[in-house]
Enzyme design. Structure first.
Site, PDB file in Angstrom:
ATOM      1  CG  HIS A   1     -48.133  -0.605  14.204  1.00  0.00           C
ATOM      2  ND1 HIS A   1     -46.979   0.127  14.249  1.00  0.00           N
ATOM      3  CD2 HIS A   1     -49.151   0.295  14.259  1.00  0.00           C
ATOM      4  CE1 HIS A   1     -47.275   1.395  14.329  1.00  0.00           C
ATOM      5  NE2 HIS A   1     -48.589   1.532  14.346  1.00  0.00           N
TER       6      HIS A   1
ATOM      7  CG  PHE B   1     -63.290   0.881  18.395  1.00  0.00           C
ATOM      8  CD1 PHE B   1     -62.648   0.068  17.465  1.00  0.00           C
ATOM      9  CD2 PHE B   1     -63.818   0.277  19.546  1.00  0.00           C
ATOM     10  CE1 PHE B   1     -62.538  -1.320  17.670  1.00  0.00           C
ATOM     11  CE2 PHE B   1     -63.719  -1.110  19.744  1.00  0.00           C
ATOM     12  CZ  PHE B   1     -63.075  -1.903  18.817  1.00  0.00           C
ATOM     13  NE  ARG B   2     -60.851   4.779  11.809  1.00  0.00           N
ATOM     14  CZ  ARG B   2     -59.552   4.948  11.607  1.00  0.00           C
ATOM     15  NH1 ARG B   2     -58.847   5.781  12.358  1.00  0.00           N
ATOM     16  NH2 ARG B   2     -58.938   4.298  10.660  1.00  0.00           N
TER      17      ARG B   2
ATOM     18  CG  HIS C   1     -47.093   4.977  14.212  1.00  0.00           C
ATOM     19  ND1 HIS C   1     -48.158   4.419  13.557  1.00  0.00           N
ATOM     20  CD2 HIS C   1     -46.187   5.281  13.250  1.00  0.00           C
ATOM     21  CE1 HIS C   1     -47.906   4.389  12.249  1.00  0.00           C
ATOM     22  NE2 HIS C   1     -46.719   4.912  12.042  1.00  0.00           N
TER      23      HIS C   1
ATOM     24  CG  ASN D   1     -55.691   7.890  15.300  1.00  0.00           C
ATOM     25  OD1 ASN D   1     -56.296   7.147  16.063  1.00  0.00           O
ATOM     26  ND2 ASN D   1     -55.275   7.488  14.120  1.00  0.00           N
TER      27      ASN D   1
ATOM     28  CG  ASP E   1     -52.901  -0.295  13.627  1.00  0.00           C
ATOM     29  OD1 ASP E   1     -53.611   0.582  14.144  1.00  0.00           O
ATOM     30  OD2 ASP E   1     -51.982  -0.047  12.827  1.00  0.00           O
TER      31      ASP E   1
ATOM     32  CG  HIS F   1     -59.642   4.034   6.494  1.00  0.00           C
ATOM     33  ND1 HIS F   1     -59.614   5.318   7.007  1.00  0.00           N
ATOM     34  CD2 HIS F   1     -58.474   3.463   6.856  1.00  0.00           C
ATOM     35  CE1 HIS F   1     -58.457   5.509   7.635  1.00  0.00           C
ATOM     36  NE2 HIS F   1     -57.761   4.392   7.574  1.00  0.00           N
TER      37      HIS F   1
HETATM   38  O1  DOR Z   1     -52.518   2.452   8.895  1.00  0.00           O
HETATM   39  C1  DOR Z   1     -52.762   3.085   9.908  1.00  0.00           C
HETATM   40  N1  DOR Z   1     -54.004   3.493  10.186  1.00  0.00           N
HETATM   41  N2  DOR Z   1     -51.770   3.369  10.763  1.00  0.00           N
HETATM   42  C2  DOR Z   1     -51.946   4.219  11.781  1.00  0.00           C
HETATM   43  O2  DOR Z   1     -50.998   4.487  12.469  1.00  0.00           O
HETATM   44  C3  DOR Z   1     -53.246   4.836  12.027  1.00  0.00           C
HETATM   45  C4  DOR Z   1     -54.336   4.048  11.459  1.00  0.00           C
HETATM   46  C5  DOR Z   1     -55.618   4.816  11.358  1.00  0.00           C
HETATM   47  O3  DOR Z   1     -56.034   5.389  12.352  1.00  0.00           O
HETATM   48  O4  DOR Z   1     -56.219   4.819  10.271  1.00  0.00           O
HETATM   49 ZN    ZN Z   2     -52.783   2.239  15.125  1.00  0.00          ZN
HETATM   50 ZN    ZN Z   3     -49.705   3.326  14.312  1.00  0.00          ZN
END
Ligand code: DOR
Ligand code: ZN
Ligand code: ZN
Length: 471
Positions: free
Chosen positions: A247, A74-75, A189, A105, A321, A325
């Site tokens: 995934h 969710f960024r 992952h 992340n 997942d 973006h």
């Molecule tokens: O495609 C992906 N996007 N795989 C990931 O493991 C992380 C994710 C992201 O956070 O953009």
């Molecule tokens: Zn992910």
């Molecule tokens: Zn991942």
């Protein structure tokens, strides 16, 4: 307040039956099974109809447990131009998702207890759905991971290959210690970094500097997934830790996990709608919109994944997942376009649609989707009173219109995306089932296009459940 959901087609725990549900405050207080005259409590239902503060007519609608999406990005904080907890949780409830687990992340990365606390605080203020968080592993935060309270935190996220956010853990000693001491589920992952690096170099040479986006499955080849999954299973076998492979994108990994499960290794398996909807031929049409890590693979992988969704199959859970973006960040080639796609708003509808369009799923019904998207995620994380339609459980529910009236187009458009990024790889696709209402903790978080004031709650975990996803 008492709400009666009257005459729904209830889908729950392997059954589909006509029934009504009473919601009392946050909880399901009664379930009336009207499938047979013997099962029906006619006078009870009549009393409920009279005493309810409101009655919602659910005739013709499917009522399912709300989706529990155990894998979203969710960024928030730090990458909020792509989305934040408020916008993405709205997308979640618009898609029938009532609980989600967010990945570490972000910026800063969620690798300390303090960072988790900050996310919980923020989500308590703005989240439309119930929320939980993974804490991320790094090469040097083991003490932090061991001191974490896993009744408040979903588990540990481990990147065995680097992806968005570069949280790679590659030190063999750290990995061995982490697995042997982990007091919680380890979600992985699984892609091998050395294999990816070698493939990248080779392709850069072959393509003369810029690798076209449709070669992404060659930059991140199947062998990278298989090798990392094999290594992760090995770590789980030696340590007894509960490994959850995120995934899954290849038929080969399904085979490895099948064997490991048979051997008694504590391993569970997740796949995502994008690996079930697309294969590498779709890059021609969709380009970087479907670029994600692990890469979308071959049509034979897609078919193998679909088959393993059936009862007794290897896949335990479907998560999204969800990785939004901006479209501007999706420009470029196989190395420069951002990886990941938004999915949380359409996952349930897409999975229900696949039941009708894929011959592999001919024998499955919405009951199986409830299993993979609500029951099993709840079992996986040991969620407190969620994931099932049961008396005494939280009223986290989704009401669906299974066949759209001709007047409402069922084609997905970018314009209806509730998340911040404003696009979906499913644009143009017909998804007939429609989410009408999503109840989170007993009240409508989403109802036919309108969102309520956010009222999601923090999830509680008991963790450490059976490897076969059964109770
Ligand atoms: O495609 C992906 N996007 N795989 C990931 O493991 C992380 C994710 C992201 O956070 O953009
Ligand atoms: Zn992910
Ligand atoms: Zn991942």
């Amino acid at each position: 307040m008492l709400t009666l959901l009257h005459n729904a087609e209830i889908v729950n725990e392997g059954r589909r039956f006509k029934g009504s549900i009473v919601i009392d405050g946050q909880f399901i207080s009664r379930i009336f099974d009207e499938s047979t005259p013997e099962a029906g409590d006619v006078s009870g239902l009549e009393a409920a109809l009279t005493s309810a503060d409101r009655v919602i007519d659910c005739e013709g609608s499917l009522l399912m447990p709300g989706v529990i999406d155990t894998h979203v990005h969710f960024r928030d904080p730090g990458l909020t131009e792509k989305g934040d907890i408020e916008t993405e949780s709205r997308a979640a409830v618009a898609g029938g998702v009532t609980s989600y687990i967010d990945m570490p992340n972000t910026r800063p990365a969620t690798v300390t207890r303090e960072a988790v606390d900050n996310k919980i605080k923020r989500a308590s203020e703005v989240s439309a759905a119930n929320f939980g968080f993974f804490i991320g592993a790094t090469n040097d935060n083991l003490p932090e991971l061991l001191d974490t309270d896993y009744t408040r935190v979903a588990g540990i996220k481990l990147f065995l290959g680097s992806s968005t956010g570069n949280m790679l853990v590659d030190d063999p000693d750290t990995l061995a210690t982490l697995f042997s001491k982990a007091p919680a589920l380890i979600a992985v992952h699984a892609e091998d970094e050395a294999i990816i690096r070698a493939s990248r170099e080779k392709l850069l040479e072959e393509c003369g500097g810029s690798i076209p986006v449709e070669r992404h499955p060659d930059v991140r080849p199947r062998s990278a997934c298989v090798e990392a999954t094999r290594r992760a299973i090995d770590l789980a076998r030696r340590s007894g830790a509960h490994l959850h492979i995120c995934h899954i994108s290849t038929a080969d990994e399904l085979q490895l996990i099948k064997e490991a499960k048979a051997e008694g290794v504590k391993v569970t398996a997740e796949t995502c709608p994008q690996y079930l909807l697309f294969d590498r031929n779709d890059f021609d049409r969709l380009g970087a919109r479907i670029k994600c890590n692990p890469a979308i693979k071959d049509s034979s992988d897609r078919i193998a994944l679909l088959r393993e969704l059936l009862p007794g199959g290897v896949i335990d859970t479907i998560a999204t997942d969800h990785a939004p973006h901006l479209l501007s960040q999706k420009e470029g080639d196989a190395l420069t376009a951002a990886s990941g796609m938004p999915m949380v708003q359409f996952s349930l509808r897409a999975m229900l649609e696949l039941l009708d369009t894929e011959s592999e799923l001919q024998t499955a019904g919405p009951e199986r989707i409830a299993e993979l998207m609500a029951h099993n995620p709840a079992r996986l994380l040991g969620l407190d009173r969620r994931g099932f339609i049961r008396e005494g459980y939280y009223a986290d529910l989704v009401l669906l219109e299974p066949s759209s009236p001709a007047s409402i187009p069922s084609k997905v458009t970018d314009a209806e995306v509730a998340g911040r990024c404003g696009w979906t790889p499913l644009a143009g696709m017909s998804l007939t089932p429609k989410v009408r209402t999503t109840f989170v903790n007993g009240t409508e978080a989403y109802d036919r296009g309108t969102f309520a004031t956010p009222h999601g709650s923090p999830l509680r975990f008991t963790s450490g459940t059976a490897s076969d996803g059964k109770e």
